[in-house]
Design a protein around this motif. Structure first.
Motif, PDB file in Angstrom:
ATOM      1  N   ASN A   1      -2.051  -5.603   2.874  1.00 30.95           N
ATOM      2  CA  ASN A   1      -0.859  -4.903   3.359  1.00 30.95           C
ATOM      3  C   ASN A   1      -0.587  -5.286   4.813  1.00 30.95           C
ATOM      4  OD1 ASN A   1       1.255  -3.020   2.751  1.00 30.95           O
ATOM      5  ND2 ASN A   1       0.282  -1.590   4.182  1.00 30.95           N
ATOM      6  N   ARG A   2       0.711  -5.286   5.181  1.00 33.42           N
ATOM      7  CA  ARG A   2       1.088  -5.572   6.575  1.00 33.42           C
ATOM      8  C   ARG A   2       0.320  -4.669   7.529  1.00 33.42           C
ATOM      9  NH1 ARG A   2       7.270  -4.467   7.961  1.00 33.42           N
ATOM     10  NH2 ARG A   2       6.659  -2.440   7.134  1.00 33.42           N
ATOM     11  N   THR A   3       0.260  -3.362   7.165  1.00 34.36           N
ATOM     12  CA  THR A   3      -0.501  -2.398   7.967  1.00 34.36           C
ATOM     13  C   THR A   3      -1.850  -2.214   7.270  1.00 34.36           C
ATOM     14  OG1 THR A   3       1.631  -1.314   8.319  1.00 34.36           O
ATOM     15  CG2 THR A   3      -0.327  -0.118   9.079  1.00 34.36           C
TER      16      THR A   3
ATOM     17  N   ILE B   1       9.114  -6.883   0.230  1.00 33.99           N
ATOM     18  CA  ILE B   1       9.481  -8.204   0.767  1.00 33.99           C
ATOM     19  C   ILE B   1      10.191  -9.038  -0.309  1.00 33.99           C
ATOM     20  CG2 ILE B   1       8.633 -10.306   1.883  1.00 33.99           C
ATOM     21  CD1 ILE B   1       6.143  -8.722   2.700  1.00 33.99           C
TER      22      ILE B   1
ATOM     23  N   LYS C   1      -3.413   1.159   6.122  1.00 33.05           N
ATOM     24  CA  LYS C   1      -2.897   1.833   4.919  1.00 33.05           C
ATOM     25  C   LYS C   1      -3.584   1.293   3.675  1.00 33.05           C
ATOM     26  CE  LYS C   1       1.854   2.811   6.244  1.00 33.05           C
ATOM     27  NZ  LYS C   1       3.224   2.543   5.775  1.00 33.05           N
TER      28      LYS C   1
ATOM     29  N   ALA D   1       0.835  -1.211   0.000  1.00 31.07           N
ATOM     30  CA  ALA D   1       0.000   0.000   0.000  1.00 31.07           C
ATOM     31  C   ALA D   1       0.862   1.251   0.000  1.00 31.07           C
ATOM     32  CB  ALA D   1      -0.935  -0.009   1.206  1.00 31.07           C
ATOM     33  N   GLY D   2       2.085   1.142  -0.529  1.00 28.22           N
ATOM     34  CA  GLY D   2       2.979   2.294  -0.624  1.00 28.22           C
ATOM     35  C   GLY D   2       2.811   2.995  -1.970  1.00 28.22           C
ATOM     36  N   GLY D   3       3.825   3.766  -2.343  1.00 23.36           N
ATOM     37  CA  GLY D   3       3.762   4.544  -3.576  1.00 23.36           C
ATOM     38  C   GLY D   3       3.623   3.668  -4.819  1.00 23.36           C
ATOM     39  N   ALA D   4       4.351   2.568  -4.856  1.00 26.11           N
ATOM     40  CA  ALA D   4       4.298   1.694  -6.033  1.00 26.11           C
ATOM     41  C   ALA D   4       2.917   1.058  -6.149  1.00 26.11           C
ATOM     42  CB  ALA D   4       5.381   0.624  -5.937  1.00 26.11           C
TER      43      ALA D   4
END
Ligand code: ATR
Length: 288
Positions: free
Chosen positions: A156-158, A201, A161, A132-135
């Motif tokens: 997502n891990r979190t 990961i 997000k 769930a980051g920029g990518a």
């Protein structure tokens, strides 16, 4: 030969020493005999404004933008493409007739890679996206542009997000279902035709890690794309290969987003295979 007429391209980021963009772009420029040079500029966050003013003053033709400037640079440009605006990040600046125009070529890169490296002319109706980051945000945007994709499981891990990202791009969460990436995720992946890892990961220096705790959900007929390209064959892609799924490494997306930027700047379609090979060579050199 660099001369007084040679035009300048580059990448800004911090750090940038390990970028493969100069290798990719200079290889394509050389293959086409175009009179440009592509270099890397380390720009600290507090100097971003001066760097963009410098791009104007020095008449630098085009820049790629990488971490940590992809979001902050948007406010400094004259125009931002609707796609980059929706993704919320700019990775390419085109200096055109005195104006700086921001683009995001990541969505294009992933779609081209799925089509040409993954053999997917149309996408499966059920897709799983990890991260769930920029990518992940650029990839989710690209997936949502495709009407044949009916359901996207976003893990997502979190999980907060993932939920926030889902709501940003699919406000009523009609097609995107956010969830937590843990041991239970694998069970939910069995009926997906496409799995994309957009987390870090498995990236060097942790090549023994996979985002899937149980790879039993991988099956023949599934395409598995990992945006991680160092190592080129991640543990996830090895698991995919062993399960009879089609693995797609992250170098295809990298080369294709770069190729799109190259075409925006020069007006010429570059040889993607040359760019991919140059990036691979760069990685091999860095590893030795
Ligand atoms: P990028 O711009 O490459 O997407 P990022 O915005 O830092 O980089 O996002 C990294 C992604 O990888 C996130 O989804 C992150 O999960 P969190 O949101 O929970 O931080 C994920 N990630 C990175 N390392 C991870 C790990 N060891 N285990 C699980 N997820 C990880």
């Amino acid at each position: 030969m660099i001369s007084g007429k040679t035009r300048v391209l580059g990448v800004i980021g911090h750090p940038v020493e390990h970028t493969s963009s100069p290798a990719m772009h200079n290889a394509a420029l050389a293959a086409l005999g175009l009179d440009y040079v592509y270099t890397a500029f380390a720009v600290r966050p507090e100097n971003l404004g001066q760097a963009i003013a410098g791009m104007r003053a020095l008449q630098i033709c085009g820049l790629n933008v990488t971490v940590p400037h992809k979001v902050g640079v948007m406010a400094l440009l004259d125009e931002v493409s609707p796609e980059a605006r929706a993704i919320g990040a700019v990775n390419t600046i085109d200096h055109r007739e005195g104006r700086l125009i921001g683009h995001n070529t990541d969505a294009y890169g992933i779609m081209q890679s799925l089509r040409l490296d993954g053999g997917l002319e149309t996408l499966p109706s059920r897709v799983a996206l990890l991260g769930a980051g920029g990518a992940a945000r650029a990839i989710l945007y690209a997936l949502l542009q495709r009407p044949e994709v009916e359901h996207i499981a976003l893990f997502n891990r979190t999980p907060e997000k993932a939920a926030a990202l889902a709501v940003t791009l699919d406000p009523e969460c009609k097609r995107v279902q956010p969830g937590v990436l843990d041991a239970s995720s694998s069970d939910l992946l069995r009926d997906t035709g496409l799995l994309i890892n957009a987390t870090a990961i498995g990236m060097y220096p942790h090549p023994d890690a996979s985002p899937l705790l149980d790879p039993a959900c991988l099956h023949p007929g599934m395409v598995v794309l990992d945006i991680v390209y160092n190592p080129l064959e991640t543990l996830l892609l090895r698991q995919a290969r062993q399960a009879g799924a089609r693995p797609v490494d992250g170098l295809g997306m990298l080369a294709r987003q770069g190729a799109r930027a190259f075409a925006i700047w020069t007006g010429v379609e570059p040889p993607v295979e040359v760019m991919r090979a140059a990036a691979l060579e760069r990685l091999a050199k860095a590893a030795s």
